[in-house]
Design an enzyme around this catalytic site. Structure first.
Site, PDB file in Angstrom:
ATOM      1  N   GLY A 169     -30.424  30.429  30.689  1.00  0.00           N
ATOM      2  CA  GLY A 169     -30.937  30.694  29.349  1.00  0.00           C
ATOM      3  C   GLY A 169     -31.378  32.128  29.117  1.00  0.00           C
ATOM      4  N   GLU A 181     -35.283  22.891  35.811  1.00  0.00           N
ATOM      5  CA  GLU A 181     -36.331  22.601  34.816  1.00  0.00           C
ATOM      6  C   GLU A 181     -37.077  21.322  35.183  1.00  0.00           C
ATOM      7  OE1 GLU A 181     -33.790  22.897  31.373  1.00  0.00           O
ATOM      8  OE2 GLU A 181     -33.612  25.044  31.732  1.00  0.00           O
ATOM      9  N   ASN A 233     -24.779  20.539  29.321  1.00  0.00           N
ATOM     10  CA  ASN A 233     -26.140  20.060  29.554  1.00  0.00           C
ATOM     11  C   ASN A 233     -26.924  20.323  28.271  1.00  0.00           C
ATOM     12  OD1 ASN A 233     -28.711  19.472  30.356  1.00  0.00           O
ATOM     13  ND2 ASN A 233     -28.902  21.165  31.806  1.00  0.00           N
TER      14      ASN A 233
HETATM   15  P1  PGA Z   1     -27.639  27.970  30.128  1.00  0.00           P
HETATM   16  O1  PGA Z   1     -28.197  26.699  30.933  1.00  0.00           O
HETATM   17  O2  PGA Z   1     -26.130  27.841  30.079  1.00  0.00           O
HETATM   18  O3  PGA Z   1     -28.270  27.878  28.771  1.00  0.00           O
HETATM   19  O4  PGA Z   1     -28.059  29.183  30.888  1.00  0.00           O
HETATM   20  C1  PGA Z   1     -27.522  26.198  32.049  1.00  0.00           C
HETATM   21  C2  PGA Z   1     -28.276  25.025  32.625  1.00  0.00           C
HETATM   22  O5  PGA Z   1     -29.512  25.053  32.647  1.00  0.00           O
HETATM   23  O6  PGA Z   1     -27.662  24.040  33.071  1.00  0.00           O
END
Ligand code: PGA
Length: 247
Positions: A171, A93, A8
């Site tokens: 994140g 998000e 992603n």
């Molecule tokens: P991340 O994001 O691996 O940076 O934690 C995962 C996501 O939001 O799909």
């Protein structure tokens, strides 16, 4: 069940980064028992999809309507024509930034199905819900609502994938205990079977949230974890390829 490892890229990536997409695609060639998807910004979908050979290119959202007066939005048909084979929908998000509800996301799932595209439906709890002990029921409820199971059984299960992503793990470098991931995936499996019968057993459930090379193997070894949705670590082949290898 074939493992499914999905990148992603979120709002990252310019044309110069197509090299990185190709490096990921080359890495995917070495593991032909793993399905690899790359969710890109819409601006890169066409160019990337013309070049990859070992992975599928996807989008990160699509509008629920087939067409219409929706300035700035993209329909499933547009994304499909550009070369997207799937779209992520309901990412936390988007739920937060664009006030997307599970009801709306259920419509997006149907729209993608009508365009013969895959849907990767994201669900997950925030930290307060986790700490209150209500995460299992909350996320199972989100799953039911996001598939509109109560009043619409016309959703085909082919090319439907669920992604469990605890918001507090995205994140942040924080990952739930392995026992908590296993418990959630088992709960979601039970819900899918309760909703769809035996066909619910064949739907892949991905884990997402701070997946990286160092934790991928343990997470992917858990029962009912059928792959991973990866943000930060998916931007470079160097950090994403070991996650494909772990699967
Ligand atoms: P991340 O994001 O691996 O940076 O934690 C995962 C996501 O939001 O799909």
């Amino acid at each position: 069940m074939r493992p499914y490892i999905v990148a992603n890229w979120k709002m990252h990536g310019l044309m110069a980064d197509i090299n990185e997409v190709m490096a990921i695609d080359n890495a995917a060639a070495k593991f032909d028992h793993v399905d690899v998807g790359i969710g890109l910004p819409a601006t890169l979908i066409h160019t990337a999809s013309e070049q990859v050979k070992n992975s599928e290119i996807g989008a990160q959202d699509c509008h629920q309507a087939e067409q219409g007066a929706h300035t700035g939005c993209l329909s499933a048909a547009m994304l499909s024509e550009a070369g997207a084979a799937f779209s992520i929908i309901g990412h936390s998000e988007r739920r937060a930034d664009h006030a997307e509800t599970s009801r709306l996301i259920a419509q997006k799932a149907l729209t993608l199905q009508n365009a013969s595209m895959g849907a990767i439906l994201c669900i997950g709890e925030d930290l307060a819900t986790r700490q209150s002990g209500a995460a299992l029921d909350f996320v199972a409820g989100q799953l039911v609502e996001s598939l509109a199971l109560a009043d619409d059984t016309s959703l085909s299960l082919e090319r439907l994938t669920i992604a469990y992503e605890p918001i507090w793990a995205i994140g942040t470098g924080r990952v739930p205990a392995l026992t908590d991931i296993a418990a959630m995936h088992s709960k979601l499996r039970d819900q899918l079977v309760a909703s769809f019968g035996p066909a619910g057993d064949a739907i892949r459930i991905l884990y997402g949230g701070s997946v990286k090379a160092s934790n991928a193997k343990d997470i992917l070894a858990l029962e009912n974890v059928n792959g991973a949705l990866v943000g930060g670590a998916s931007l470079k082949a160097e950090s994403f390829a070991p996650i494909i290898a772990a699967a």
